[in-house]
Design a protein around this motif. Sequence first.
Motif, PDB file in Angstrom:
ATOM      1  N   GLN A   1       0.825  -1.211   0.000  1.00  0.00           N
ATOM      2  CA  GLN A   1       0.000   0.000   0.000  1.00  0.00           C
ATOM      3  C   GLN A   1       0.861   1.265   0.000  1.00  0.00           C
ATOM      4  O   GLN A   1       0.530   2.253  -0.649  1.00  0.00           O
ATOM      5  N   GLN A   2       1.963   1.223   0.726  1.00  0.00           N
ATOM      6  CA  GLN A   2       2.799   2.411   0.877  1.00  0.00           C
ATOM      7  C   GLN A   2       3.795   2.601  -0.259  1.00  0.00           C
ATOM      8  O   GLN A   2       4.412   3.661  -0.368  1.00  0.00           O
ATOM      9  N   SER A   3       3.963   1.599  -1.105  1.00  0.00           N
ATOM     10  CA  SER A   3       4.959   1.714  -2.165  1.00  0.00           C
ATOM     11  C   SER A   3       4.342   1.699  -3.555  1.00  0.00           C
ATOM     12  O   SER A   3       5.018   1.421  -4.537  1.00  0.00           O
ATOM     13  N   HIS A   4       3.046   2.015  -3.650  1.00  0.00           N
ATOM     14  CA  HIS A   4       2.387   2.026  -4.953  1.00  0.00           C
ATOM     15  C   HIS A   4       2.943   3.142  -5.819  1.00  0.00           C
ATOM     16  O   HIS A   4       3.546   4.086  -5.331  1.00  0.00           O
ATOM     17  N   THR A   5       2.752   3.024  -7.107  1.00  0.00           N
ATOM     18  CA  THR A   5       3.266   4.020  -8.042  1.00  0.00           C
ATOM     19  C   THR A   5       2.154   4.864  -8.661  1.00  0.00           C
ATOM     20  O   THR A   5       2.432   5.733  -9.476  1.00  0.00           O
ATOM     21  N   ASP A   6       0.910   4.597  -8.297  1.00  0.00           N
ATOM     22  CA  ASP A   6      -0.201   5.406  -8.803  1.00  0.00           C
ATOM     23  C   ASP A   6      -0.268   6.720  -8.033  1.00  0.00           C
ATOM     24  O   ASP A   6       0.200   6.838  -6.915  1.00  0.00           O
ATOM     25  N   TRP A   7      -0.884   7.690  -8.655  1.00  0.00           N
ATOM     26  CA  TRP A   7      -1.137   8.933  -7.950  1.00  0.00           C
ATOM     27  C   TRP A   7      -2.159   8.660  -6.852  1.00  0.00           C
ATOM     28  O   TRP A   7      -3.112   7.918  -7.058  1.00  0.00           O
ATOM     29  N   PRO A   8      -2.032   9.292  -5.695  1.00  0.00           N
ATOM     30  CA  PRO A   8      -3.033   9.124  -4.635  1.00  0.00           C
ATOM     31  C   PRO A   8      -4.404   9.606  -5.117  1.00  0.00           C
ATOM     32  O   PRO A   8      -4.503  10.487  -5.976  1.00  0.00           O
ATOM     33  N   LEU A   9      -5.455   9.035  -4.547  1.00  0.00           N
ATOM     34  CA  LEU A   9      -6.826   9.378  -4.929  1.00  0.00           C
ATOM     35  C   LEU A   9      -7.071  10.877  -4.804  1.00  0.00           C
ATOM     36  O   LEU A   9      -7.698  11.480  -5.676  1.00  0.00           O
ATOM     37  N   ALA A  10      -6.571  11.496  -3.754  1.00  0.00           N
ATOM     38  CA  ALA A  10      -6.788  12.931  -3.554  1.00  0.00           C
ATOM     39  C   ALA A  10      -6.224  13.741  -4.718  1.00  0.00           C
ATOM     40  O   ALA A  10      -6.822  14.737  -5.139  1.00  0.00           O
TER      41      ALA A  10
END
Length: 76
Positions: A37-46
């Motif tokens: 969860q903490q190392s994802h490469t997608d932009w955060p939802l916000a």
Amino acid sequence: MAQITIYLDDELIQKVKQASAEAKVSQSQWIADLIRQQSHTDWPLAVREMAGSWQVFPQQDELRAEQGDDIPRESL
């Protein structure tokens, strides 16, 4: 699959044990999920939700108004 050793104090160990039990997964799986969860490469939802929210941003026509007309393309 590789193994990794981490050192946690007693309070943190109890938190991991409790959280993994509540999630009904092993401690190893709980920690791996947290790292995932903490190392994802997608932009955060916000950040993704902000797309298109700038109403004062100039439109394409406004940006190009002072650039003049395009020249016609040459045929090939």
